[in-house]
Scaffold this active site. Structure first.
Site, PDB file in Angstrom:
ATOM      1  N   HIS A  17       1.441   0.323 -13.161  1.00 49.18           N
ATOM      2  CA  HIS A  17       2.120  -0.655 -13.591  1.00 49.18           C
ATOM      3  C   HIS A  17       3.665  -0.498 -13.382  1.00 49.18           C
ATOM      4  O   HIS A  17       3.898   0.767 -13.701  1.00 49.18           O
ATOM      5  CB  HIS A  17       1.629  -1.061 -14.971  1.00 49.18           C
ATOM      6  CG  HIS A  17       2.631  -2.387 -15.244  1.00 49.18           C
ATOM      7  ND1 HIS A  17       2.005  -3.558 -14.746  1.00 49.18           N
ATOM      8  CD2 HIS A  17       3.408  -2.547 -16.148  1.00 49.18           C
ATOM      9  CE1 HIS A  17       2.771  -4.386 -15.359  1.00 49.18           C
ATOM     10  NE2 HIS A  17       3.780  -3.975 -16.077  1.00 49.18           N
TER      11      HIS A  17
ATOM     12  N   THR B   3      -8.658  -1.033 -19.315  1.00 52.60           N
ATOM     13  CA  THR B   3      -9.566  -1.854 -20.305  1.00 52.60           C
ATOM     14  C   THR B   3      -9.758  -3.199 -20.008  1.00 52.60           C
ATOM     15  O   THR B   3      -8.948  -3.886 -19.318  1.00 52.60           O
ATOM     16  CB  THR B   3      -9.309  -1.335 -21.659  1.00 52.60           C
ATOM     17  OG1 THR B   3      -7.874  -1.668 -21.794  1.00 52.60           O
ATOM     18  CG2 THR B   3      -9.189   0.227 -21.873  1.00 52.60           C
TER      19      THR B   3
ATOM     20  N   LEU C 157      -9.984  -7.708 -13.049  1.00 51.43           N
ATOM     21  CA  LEU C 157     -11.463  -7.288 -13.090  1.00 51.43           C
ATOM     22  C   LEU C 157     -12.306  -8.002 -14.384  1.00 51.43           C
ATOM     23  O   LEU C 157     -11.596  -7.959 -15.299  1.00 51.43           O
ATOM     24  CB  LEU C 157     -11.489  -5.588 -13.066  1.00 51.43           C
ATOM     25  CG  LEU C 157     -10.841  -4.953 -12.082  1.00 51.43           C
ATOM     26  CD1 LEU C 157     -10.759  -3.407 -12.399  1.00 51.43           C
ATOM     27  CD2 LEU C 157     -11.406  -5.225 -10.820  1.00 51.43           C
TER      28      LEU C 157
ATOM     29  N   ASN D 159      -4.924   2.582 -13.125  1.00 49.11           N
ATOM     30  CA  ASN D 159      -3.982   1.653 -12.488  1.00 49.11           C
ATOM     31  C   ASN D 159      -2.611   1.923 -12.744  1.00 49.11           C
ATOM     32  O   ASN D 159      -2.153   2.763 -13.422  1.00 49.11           O
ATOM     33  CB  ASN D 159      -4.022   0.022 -13.272  1.00 49.11           C
ATOM     34  CG  ASN D 159      -2.996  -1.121 -12.966  1.00 49.11           C
ATOM     35  OD1 ASN D 159      -3.038  -1.216 -11.511  1.00 49.11           O
ATOM     36  ND2 ASN D 159      -2.425  -1.835 -13.519  1.00 49.11           N
TER      37      ASN D 159
ATOM     38  N   ARG E 164      -5.698  -8.527  -8.720  1.00 49.79           N
ATOM     39  CA  ARG E 164      -6.702  -9.369  -9.422  1.00 49.79           C
ATOM     40  C   ARG E 164      -7.184  -8.983 -10.760  1.00 49.79           C
ATOM     41  O   ARG E 164      -7.330  -7.844 -10.795  1.00 49.79           O
ATOM     42  CB  ARG E 164      -7.882  -9.579  -8.255  1.00 49.79           C
ATOM     43  CG  ARG E 164      -8.888 -10.482  -8.446  1.00 49.79           C
ATOM     44  CD  ARG E 164      -9.699 -10.512  -7.121  1.00 49.79           C
ATOM     45  NE  ARG E 164      -8.994 -11.300  -6.152  1.00 49.79           N
ATOM     46  CZ  ARG E 164      -8.827 -12.653  -5.891  1.00 49.79           C
ATOM     47  NH1 ARG E 164      -9.707 -13.246  -6.783  1.00 49.79           N
ATOM     48  NH2 ARG E 164      -8.313 -13.331  -5.027  1.00 49.79           N
TER      49      ARG E 164
ATOM     50  N   GLY F 269       0.705  -1.302  -0.047  1.00 50.81           N
ATOM     51  CA  GLY F 269       0.071  -0.004  -0.112  1.00 50.81           C
ATOM     52  C   GLY F 269       0.773   1.110   0.056  1.00 50.81           C
ATOM     53  O   GLY F 269       0.399   2.419   0.493  1.00 50.81           O
TER      54      GLY F 269
HETATM   55  C1  GAR Z   1       3.042  -1.226  -7.356  1.00 45.68           C
HETATM   56  O1  GAR Z   1       4.705  -1.330  -7.956  1.00 45.68           O
HETATM   57  C2  GAR Z   1       2.355  -1.538  -8.721  1.00 45.68           C
HETATM   58  O2  GAR Z   1       3.104  -0.916  -9.718  1.00 45.68           O
HETATM   59  C3  GAR Z   1       2.242  -3.135  -8.740  1.00 45.68           C
HETATM   60  O3  GAR Z   1       2.196  -3.573  -7.417  1.00 45.68           O
HETATM   61  C4  GAR Z   1       2.943  -2.669  -6.462  1.00 45.68           C
HETATM   62  C5  GAR Z   1       2.058  -2.497  -5.445  1.00 45.68           C
HETATM   63  O4  GAR Z   1       2.836  -1.741  -4.528  1.00 45.68           O
HETATM   64  N1  GAR Z   1       1.254  -3.095  -9.671  1.00 45.68           N
HETATM   65  C6  GAR Z   1       1.339  -4.428 -10.376  1.00 45.68           C
HETATM   66  O5  GAR Z   1       2.408  -4.951 -10.771  1.00 45.68           O
HETATM   67  C7  GAR Z   1       0.017  -4.638 -11.019  1.00 45.68           C
HETATM   68  N2  GAR Z   1       0.214  -5.462 -12.499  1.00 45.68           N
HETATM   69  P1  GAR Z   1       2.195  -0.925  -3.236  1.00 45.68           P
HETATM   70  O6  GAR Z   1       0.993  -1.881  -2.377  1.00 45.68           O
HETATM   71  O7  GAR Z   1       3.391  -0.623  -2.206  1.00 45.68           O
HETATM   72  O8  GAR Z   1       1.488   0.326  -3.743  1.00 45.68           O
END
Ligand code: GAR
Length: 199
Positions: free
Chosen positions: A108, A140, A92, A106, A90, A11
């Site tokens: 990434h 999307t 959607l 989102n 997860r 988080g």
């Molecule tokens: C982040 O680095 C985000 O880019 C990645 O999860 C991490 C969450 O960190 N998301 C993905 O890989 C989605 N495919 P956080 O819980 O510390 O914000």
């Protein structure tokens, strides 16, 4: 505007958004933080900030459609207009994405369209790219393929490990994600085909 943030893990991006709302940088309200994992540290962060948390148990629903429809109920009751995925691991359902078309963001941890999927940092490092960085995009039906709102570049150094690179990418995420949310909330983002431009 009421925002929902979806989390599954630590988080830190949620924290960046919470801080940006608290300081007045983002002029909106985080109405709910929703998690598919009861023990996600992100939930503690939300509680500490006085934000309502909801755990939706995937095991309590017989299909992904059921699970997402329980979430939609939760969002509709709170009049949510923007959903921020922040480490929500997860997929959607198409029905969910249709219901909130162009209202789901989102982050990434790679420069899309490169290195889609669950291991954006490791995949970029293993591939041997010299630059990488996070992407904020609209969600999307095609995974990690929606219109790009913001990206930021970090250098991959010879001595980088997956952990050190992830830390650098995270630092940039914490800058570009709150800015993207702010721009959305202020109505500044406009879609021109698949290009996102500022009004
Ligand atoms: C982040 O680095 C985000 O880019 C990645 O999860 C991490 C969450 O960190 N998301 C993905 O890989 C989605 N495919 P956080 O819980 O510390 O914000």
């Amino acid at each position: 505007m009421n925002i929902a943030v979806f989390v599954s893990g630590n988080g830190t991006n949620l924290q960046a958004i919470i801080d940006a709302v608290k300081s007045g940088y983002i002029k909106a309200r985080i109405a709910v933080v929703l998690s598919d994992r009861k023990d996600a540290h992100a939930m503690e962060r939300a509680k500490k900030a006085g934000v309502e948390t909801v755990f939706v148990d995937p095991k309590a629903h017989k299909s992904r459609e059921d699970f997402d429809s329980a979430i939609i109920d939760c969002l509709e009751r709170r009049e949510i207009e923007l959903i921020c995925l922040a480490g929500y691991m997860r997929l959607l359902t198409p029905a969910f994405i249709r219901r909130y078309r162009n209202r789901i963001l989102n982050v990434h941890p790679a420069l899309l369209p490169s290195f889609k999927g669950l291991n954006g940092v490791k995949d970029a490092l293993d591939y041997g790219v010299k630059i990488t960085g996070p992407t904020v995009h609209f969600v999307t039906e095609d995974v990690d393929s929606g219109p790009i709102i913001a990206q930021s570049v970090v250098q991959v150094e010879d001595g980088d490990t997956e952990d050190s690179l992830r830390e650098k990418v995270h630092k940039e995420e914490h800058k570009i994600y709150p800015k993207a949310v702010k721009d959305f909330v202020e109505g500044k983002l406009k879609l021109k085909g698949r290009r996102v431009v500022r009004k």
